[in-house]
Enzyme design. Structure first.
Site, PDB file in Angstrom:
ATOM      1  N   LYS A  82      34.853  62.433  32.635  1.00  0.00           N
ATOM      2  CA  LYS A  82      35.198  63.370  33.706  1.00  0.00           C
ATOM      3  C   LYS A  82      34.272  63.155  34.901  1.00  0.00           C
ATOM      4  CE  LYS A  82      36.700  67.373  30.909  1.00  0.00           C
ATOM      5  NZ  LYS A  82      38.088  67.482  31.399  1.00  0.00           N
ATOM      6  N   GLU A  89      41.805  65.396  24.573  1.00  0.00           N
ATOM      7  CA  GLU A  89      41.334  65.433  23.187  1.00  0.00           C
ATOM      8  C   GLU A  89      41.721  66.728  22.462  1.00  0.00           C
ATOM      9  OE1 GLU A  89      39.603  66.446  25.663  1.00  0.00           O
ATOM     10  OE2 GLU A  89      38.935  68.374  24.872  1.00  0.00           O
ATOM     11  N   ARG A 123      44.511  68.493  22.401  1.00  0.00           N
ATOM     12  CA  ARG A 123      45.805  68.452  21.701  1.00  0.00           C
ATOM     13  C   ARG A 123      45.711  67.614  20.435  1.00  0.00           C
ATOM     14  NH1 ARG A 123      48.606  66.029  26.968  1.00  0.00           N
ATOM     15  NH2 ARG A 123      46.942  67.280  27.834  1.00  0.00           N
TER      16      ARG A 123
HETATM   17  N1  BES Z   1      39.077  70.690  28.389  1.00  0.00           N
HETATM   18  C1  BES Z   1      39.990  70.100  29.277  1.00  0.00           C
HETATM   19  C2  BES Z   1      40.839  71.118  30.047  1.00  0.00           C
HETATM   20  C3  BES Z   1      40.086  72.024  30.988  1.00  0.00           C
HETATM   21  C4  BES Z   1      40.105  71.763  32.338  1.00  0.00           C
HETATM   22  C5  BES Z   1      39.455  73.157  30.532  1.00  0.00           C
HETATM   23  C6  BES Z   1      39.447  72.602  33.204  1.00  0.00           C
HETATM   24  C7  BES Z   1      38.787  73.985  31.406  1.00  0.00           C
HETATM   25  C8  BES Z   1      38.795  73.728  32.737  1.00  0.00           C
HETATM   26  C9  BES Z   1      40.970  69.178  28.550  1.00  0.00           C
HETATM   27  O1  BES Z   1      40.482  68.581  27.398  1.00  0.00           O
HETATM   28  C10 BES Z   1      41.315  68.078  29.491  1.00  0.00           C
HETATM   29  O2  BES Z   1      40.429  67.382  29.875  1.00  0.00           O
HETATM   30  N2  BES Z   1      42.599  67.956  29.840  1.00  0.00           N
HETATM   31  C11 BES Z   1      43.030  66.960  30.748  1.00  0.00           C
HETATM   32  C12 BES Z   1      44.283  66.320  30.199  1.00  0.00           C
HETATM   33  C13 BES Z   1      44.740  65.126  30.968  1.00  0.00           C
HETATM   34  C14 BES Z   1      43.799  63.970  30.750  1.00  0.00           C
HETATM   35  C15 BES Z   1      46.131  64.764  30.532  1.00  0.00           C
HETATM   36  C16 BES Z   1      43.331  67.636  32.092  1.00  0.00           C
HETATM   37  O3  BES Z   1      43.914  68.708  32.092  1.00  0.00           O
HETATM   38  O4  BES Z   1      42.937  67.097  33.117  1.00  0.00           O
HETATM   39 ZN    ZN Z   2      38.929  69.657  26.440  1.00  0.00          ZN
HETATM   40 ZN    ZN Z   3      39.362  66.784  27.823  1.00  0.00          ZN
END
Ligand code: BES
Ligand code: ZN
Ligand code: ZN
Length: 475
Positions: free
Chosen positions: A252, A324, A326
């Site tokens: 990230k 991760e 899901r």
């Molecule tokens: N933990 C994150 C989602 C999240 C985003 C939680 C912001 C709290 C605040 C999750 O694991 C994630 O990174 N999702 C990605 C999925 C994408 C790579 C398809 C996302 O939403 O960007």
């Molecule tokens: Zn996450």
């Molecule tokens: Zn994630």
């Protein structure tokens, strides 16, 4: 904070301040002096501190807004304001009169007042040298006996907030396991079983294992069973327990990583729910399942493009290691379906940034294969004011989750990110009634919002306890 109900006719206890609520313009007909009536109109959240006389506690006038527009949420907001004021002035023993609203029962008003005070009376200052004052004791005049139960539920919310606010290096998967075990001391109806890495491997939870590979902390698979009813009905709650989400090899950006210790907010809320139902002694059957791991980067990290096998044998190509949640939920859901005879499954997860874009930090995303379950949860959301908005499981988007190399891929590519994540999960619940609640937006507030102080909100605890209380009432 302690709470005591003052019965009708009893004299008021000694306290630092007495909070007297008024609806807008209702103060006109009160015995307040003309000067005070000039200064205090009773607008929602308006405050005026008075010193009635020697040896008398201070009087804090609190505005509730227009009587005809009053709602429980207005009471929470008003009493939240009063609480902040009292804390700032270090008035830490408080008497409050429950206002009577024509359209609400005494019980509803009581609960809203307790929530407004108890949920605002929270600070996370574990890592600070000095801590700020909190209200110690609340006396309620004209309250229903439900006040104590509501306080118990609020305490579970604060317990959840603490878990989310603490360092990711402290709240590891093992730590969550210990918390789960400790909860079992609260009720003889509650038992825990916790799988370690070896057992997870033996059970062939290939997706949970894949996500955990980059981390130096051991993954855990936590199962709590609360059995207080002879009925076969069993609600299974599943909570995403990613104790820190770096994104993995698909790392990230720094600005998105800062608050990712909160990626176990689903797990923390479910532990909060279990704590509350133990304390309330609800006669229902509930199980909690938490797949817990870090999503870290290391030489052993799972890899984008590789294929891993889920607990139920489905193979999954990793399109993005940051999707991760899901994956670990897929293993948890198929474990629940195969082994726990669920009547219904409700999962709570900080799953997608997309839901934050769609609904912000006030409203959670609700997905379900059952209209009945969706509508009961929506109703629980309205009464607890932890509101949900149902989003559709659009079948036509399923093709985005197809892979050339495996049965499924963990990401799509055509927008609707929150829906795609939910569609991915749906593959693992077979035909069991299921609801998925995406709390990525509601888990956390960056700025103080009324009775939600900055940081973790504990969203989901009051919602699900409300839902389960309704189930207990109807069984
Ligand atoms: N933990 C994150 C989602 C999240 C985003 C939680 C912001 C709290 C605040 C999750 O694991 C994630 O990174 N999702 C990605 C999925 C994408 C790579 C398809 C996302 O939403 O960007
Ligand atoms: Zn996450
Ligand atoms: Zn994630």
């Amino acid at each position: 904070m302690d709470l005591e109900i003052v019965k009708e006719g009893e004299s008021l206890p000694f306290a630092d301040v007495v909070i007297e609520p008024f609806f807008q313009d209702q103060q006109k007909s009160s015995k307040l002096s003309k000067a005070v009536k000039e200064d205090f109109k009773g607008k929602l959240g308006e405050l005026l501190l008075l010193y009635p006389g020697p040896k008398q506690p201070r009087l804090l006038l609190l505005g509730l807004g227009v009587a005809g527009e009053a709602s429980c949420e207005h009471l929470r907001i008003a009493f939240s304001k009063a609480t902040r004021f009292c804390r700032k002035k270090e008035l830490l023993t408080v008497v409050a009169t429950i206002p009577h609203l024509p359209t609400f029962s005494v019980q509803e008003s009581t609960n809203a007042v307790v929530e407004g005070v108890a949920l605002t009376n929270y600070l996370f200052e574990q890592y600070k040298k000095k801590s700020s004052p909190l209200i110690k004791r609340l006396y309620l005049v004209g309250a229903s006996p439900s006040a104590q139960q509501t306080l118990t539920i609020c305490q579970a919310v604060l317990f959840t907030r603490d878990l989310v606010n603490q360092n990711a290096d402290e709240v590891t998967p093992s730590f969550l396991g210990e918390v789960a075990k400790k909860l079992c001391e609260e009720s003889s109806y509650l038992t825990a079983s916790i799988l370690d890495a070896e057992q997870i491997k033996k059970e062939k939870m290939g997706l949970l294992l894949a996500v955990s590979r980059g981390a130096s902390t051991e993954p855990k698979f936590i199962v709590l069973r609360y059995q207080a009813s002879k009925s076969k009905d069993c609600t299974v709650l599943v909570g995403k327990g990613v104790t820190f989400d770096s994104g993995g090899l698909n790392i990230k950006p720094a600005s998105n990583m800062e608050h990712q210790r909160s990626d176990m907010a689903g797990a923390a809320a479910i532990l909060g729910v279990m704590r509350a139902i133990c304390a309330l002694n609800l006669s229902i059957n509930v199980m909690a399942v938490i797949p817990a791991t870090e999503n870290s980067i290391g030489s052993k990290s799972y890899k984008q493009g590789d294929v891993y096998t889920a607990y139920d044998g489905t193979t999954v190509e990793i399109g993005n290691t940051d999707a991760e949640g899901r994956l670990i939920l897929a293993d948890a859901l198929s474990y629940v379906v195969k082994n726990l005879q669920p009547t219904r499954i409700i999962d709570l997860a900080t799953l997608t940034g997309a839901v934050v874009v769609a609904l912000g930090d006030e409203i959670g995303g609700l997905f379900s294969n059952s209209d009945e379950l969706a509508s009961s949860l929506h109703q629980a959301g309205e009464s607890s004011y932890e509101r949900l908005c149902r989003l559709p499981l659009v079948k036509q988007y399923n093709c985005q989750l197809l892979s050339n190399r495996a049965d499924l891929k963990n990401v799509g590519g055509g927008g609707a990110g929150a829906i795609l994540a939910a569609l991915f999960l749906e593959n693992f619940v077979k035909d069991v009634p299921w609801a998925h609640i995406d709390i990525a937006g509601t888990r956390y507030v960056n700025e103080e919002r009324s009775y939600r102080p900055k940081g973790a909100t504990g969203f989901g605890v009051r919602l699900l306890v409300n839902y389960l209380q309704n189930r207990a009432d109807h069984s």
